[in-house]
Design a protein around this motif. Structure first.
Motif, PDB file in Angstrom:
ATOM      1  N   MET A  81       0.859  -1.170   0.000  1.00  0.00           N
ATOM      2  CA  MET A  81       0.000   0.000   0.000  1.00  0.00           C
ATOM      3  C   MET A  81       0.904   1.230   0.000  1.00  0.00           C
ATOM      4  SD  MET A  81      -2.760   1.726   0.024  1.00  0.00           S
ATOM      5  CE  MET A  81      -4.043   0.468   0.228  1.00  0.00           C
ATOM      6  N   TYR A  82       0.790   2.039  -1.051  1.00  0.00           N
ATOM      7  CA  TYR A  82       1.504   3.307  -1.112  1.00  0.00           C
ATOM      8  C   TYR A  82       0.526   4.409  -0.740  1.00  0.00           C
ATOM      9  CZ  TYR A  82       5.362   1.065  -3.627  1.00  0.00           C
ATOM     10  OH  TYR A  82       6.419   0.269  -3.980  1.00  0.00           O
ATOM     11  N   THR A  83       0.732   5.023   0.419  1.00  0.00           N
ATOM     12  CA  THR A  83      -0.206   6.053   0.812  1.00  0.00           C
ATOM     13  C   THR A  83      -0.116   7.248  -0.128  1.00  0.00           C
ATOM     14  OG1 THR A  83      -1.058   7.408   2.606  1.00  0.00           O
ATOM     15  CG2 THR A  83       1.344   7.206   2.485  1.00  0.00           C
ATOM     16  N   GLY A  84      -1.292   7.714  -0.528  1.00  0.00           N
ATOM     17  CA  GLY A  84      -1.411   8.961  -1.253  1.00  0.00           C
ATOM     18  C   GLY A  84      -2.244   9.940  -0.442  1.00  0.00           C
ATOM     19  N   ASP A  85      -2.347   9.691   0.868  1.00  0.00           N
ATOM     20  CA  ASP A  85      -3.192  10.481   1.760  1.00  0.00           C
ATOM     21  C   ASP A  85      -2.394  11.665   2.295  1.00  0.00           C
ATOM     22  OD1 ASP A  85      -4.733  11.551   3.815  1.00  0.00           O
ATOM     23  OD2 ASP A  85      -5.586   9.609   4.357  1.00  0.00           O
ATOM     24  N   ASP A  86      -2.553  12.802   1.663  1.00  0.00           N
ATOM     25  CA  ASP A  86      -1.787  13.984   2.044  1.00  0.00           C
ATOM     26  C   ASP A  86      -2.342  14.669   3.279  1.00  0.00           C
ATOM     27  OD1 ASP A  86       0.160  14.360  -0.423  1.00  0.00           O
ATOM     28  OD2 ASP A  86      -1.801  13.836  -1.238  1.00  0.00           O
ATOM     29  N   PHE A  87      -3.367  14.069   3.909  1.00  0.00           N
ATOM     30  CA  PHE A  87      -3.896  14.569   5.175  1.00  0.00           C
ATOM     31  C   PHE A  87      -3.391  13.769   6.381  1.00  0.00           C
ATOM     32  CE2 PHE A  87      -8.157  16.685   3.699  1.00  0.00           C
ATOM     33  CZ  PHE A  87      -7.432  17.565   2.914  1.00  0.00           C
ATOM     34  N   ASN A  88      -3.089  12.482   6.176  1.00  0.00           N
ATOM     35  CA  ASN A  88      -2.829  11.584   7.306  1.00  0.00           C
ATOM     36  C   ASN A  88      -1.579  10.721   7.103  1.00  0.00           C
ATOM     37  OD1 ASN A  88      -5.527  12.047   8.754  1.00  0.00           O
ATOM     38  ND2 ASN A  88      -6.234  11.373   6.737  1.00  0.00           N
ATOM     39  N   TYR A  89      -0.652  11.188   6.278  1.00  0.00           N
ATOM     40  CA  TYR A  89       0.473  10.337   5.878  1.00  0.00           C
ATOM     41  C   TYR A  89       1.378   9.934   7.025  1.00  0.00           C
ATOM     42  CZ  TYR A  89       2.390  15.093   5.670  1.00  0.00           C
ATOM     43  OH  TYR A  89       2.721  16.398   5.956  1.00  0.00           O
ATOM     44  N   ALA A  90       1.563  10.776   8.015  1.00  0.00           N
ATOM     45  CA  ALA A  90       2.507  10.448   9.086  1.00  0.00           C
ATOM     46  C   ALA A  90       2.078   9.179   9.824  1.00  0.00           C
ATOM     47  CB  ALA A  90       2.639  11.619  10.055  1.00  0.00           C
ATOM     48  N   GLU A  91       0.828   9.118  10.253  1.00  0.00           N
ATOM     49  CA  GLU A  91       0.379   7.944  10.998  1.00  0.00           C
ATOM     50  C   GLU A  91       0.235   6.714  10.102  1.00  0.00           C
ATOM     51  OE1 GLU A  91      -3.935   8.288  12.286  1.00  0.00           O
ATOM     52  OE2 GLU A  91      -3.584  10.343  11.603  1.00  0.00           O
ATOM     53  N   LEU A  92      -0.085   6.916   8.819  1.00  0.00           N
ATOM     54  CA  LEU A  92      -0.223   5.777   7.915  1.00  0.00           C
ATOM     55  C   LEU A  92       1.133   5.158   7.589  1.00  0.00           C
ATOM     56  CD1 LEU A  92      -2.985   7.296   5.634  1.00  0.00           C
ATOM     57  CD2 LEU A  92      -3.224   5.249   7.063  1.00  0.00           C
ATOM     58  N   ILE A  93       2.149   5.986   7.431  1.00  0.00           N
ATOM     59  CA  ILE A  93       3.499   5.472   7.191  1.00  0.00           C
ATOM     60  C   ILE A  93       4.020   4.773   8.446  1.00  0.00           C
ATOM     61  CG2 ILE A  93       5.893   6.145   6.749  1.00  0.00           C
ATOM     62  CD1 ILE A  93       4.726   8.424   4.970  1.00  0.00           C
TER      63      ILE A  93
END
Length: 395
Positions: free
Chosen positions: A252-264
């Motif tokens: 899964m490559y996050t493209g969530d520019d609102f929540n990227y820190a916690e998703l990574i």
């Protein structure tokens, strides 16, 4: 003594703003990441070209490639010719292919440089597509051109497919055909309609959960041809749910520019470690590259608290840059590159520098300072004053 300038308030008055004066974080040299991290990279326009920006694109190739070298020097990969590069918003397919060629050529001189390139159907006008076979041919044309250069594919969402598809089966047909032909595993890209309204109902339905089922079914049927999927839905719950259902080895490559820190950072869940966190393919990494690199380096060394301390303050900036209308986020990315001295002007392909207001830019400036992202504060202040003067605001 703190640097100061006069900035407009939301009410329209002027107030003196003093910069924090905190030095930007510097990434440690030679640190290896434990996440794959691509930055979708912007293009630098050529403001001296004698073209009408709404009608033709003019790229400053030297400055554009120099910016990619900077990203590679920070350990970040480059996601080339994506929406951050104004694909479909000023950058056409012939220019995109030239960008891909130049980027791949430059990467050969950089040990370990990662490049993945956007493959779409944007040379096919959506209204010209008569059915899914036209979409398949369009994908195949770009696919062949990129693979001929030795490029890895990011299969971008297709406006033409969204227009002609009658249901999930049409997506299964198109993606099945494309994936079966890929020379190496690809990254799929699910771009939400907040980024591009023409992609509403992608995967054959407006129901996001049902759309996810279709995408996961396609991935499962061709798992050996899928490196991962980037989803840009700005919904962390949907991303976490989807990454837990991916086949073994598919990222899964996050493209969530609102929540990227916690998703990574991840939640540690999953029978396979790759499904307990997200890798990254983010447009915001273009604007916050040094902080992203430093934070990823800390994460790789097990310093989770330090990772969040560096990356957390960048999230309010990212949420502002990507605020609705989200498709105009590229303007904020290029504005940051100009403030930090990575290009000599604030003009964009397609004239897109006009898509945000002065209050948007002044708040962006404040948030960049709060996140310690102004690499040359004196220059940033000088350039912010130039922008203010162009808008009739002078001290």
């Amino acid at each position: 003594m703190a640097l100061t300038l006069k900035l407009p308030t939301p009410a329209g008055a002027l107030e003196t703003y003093a910069l924090r004066g905190a030095a930007p974080v510097k990434p440690a040299a030679g640190v290896k990441f434990n996440r794959i991290a691509y930055s979708a990279a912007h293009v630098v326009a050529d403001p001296r070209a004698a073209v009408d920006p709404w009608l033709a694109s003019a790229v400053d190739w030297d400055a554009t490639i120099a910016y990619r070298r900077r990203l590679w020097s920070l350990g970040l990969g480059v996601a080339e010719a994506m929406d951050t590069a104004q694909r479909g918003m000023g950058l056409d397919w012939p220019t995109s292919l030239e960008l891909i060629r130049r980027s791949l050529d430059a990467a050969r001189d950089v040990p370990g440089a990662l490049v993945a390139s956007g493959c779409g159907t944007d040379h096919l006008a959506p209204e010209a597509a008569k059915g899914v076979d036209d979409v398949i041919r369009a994908y195949e044309e770009q696919m062949a051109a990129i693979e001929k250069l030795g490029g890895k594919l990011i299969v971008m969402a297709s406006r033409a497919l969204a227009r002609v598809a009658t249901g999930p089966a049409d997506y299964e047909k198109v993606y099945g055909r494309i994936l079966s032909q890929a020379k190496q595993p690809v990254v799929l890209h699910w771009l939400g309609d907040m980024f591009d309204p023409a992609l509403a109902g992608y995967w054959g339905t407006a129901d996001v959960d049902a759309a996810m089922d279709t995408a996961l079914g396609i991935i499962a049927a061709h798992a050996d041809k899928v490196d991962g999927i980037k989803i840009s839905l700005l919904d962390k719950g949907k991303e976490i749910a989807m990454r837990r259902r991916l086949p073994a080895g598919v990222r899964m490559y996050t493209g969530d520019d609102f929540n990227y820190a916690e998703l990574i950072a991840g939640d540690g869940w999953g029978r396979e470690a790759v499904h307990g966190k997200s890798d990254a393919l983010l447009g915001i990494f273009d604007a916050i590259a040094p902080a992203a690199s430093a934070a990823l380096g800390e994460l790789a060394q097990g310093n989770l608290e330090r990772f969040h301390a560096i990356l957390g303050p960048t999230v309010p900036l990212s949420r502002h840059i990507f605020a609705a209308p989200t498709r105009f986020y590229k303007t904020g990315v290029v504005f940051m590159a100009w403030l930090n001295g990575h290009q000599s002007h604030f003009t964009m392909v397609g004239g897109q520098q006009s898509t945000r207001s002065l209050p948007h830019f002044t708040e962006l400036f404040r948030l960049a300072d709060a996140a310690n992202l102004l690499e040359q504060p004196e220059l940033a202040v000088q350039r912010m004053k130039t922008l203010l003067a162009l808008h009739g605001v002078e001290e």
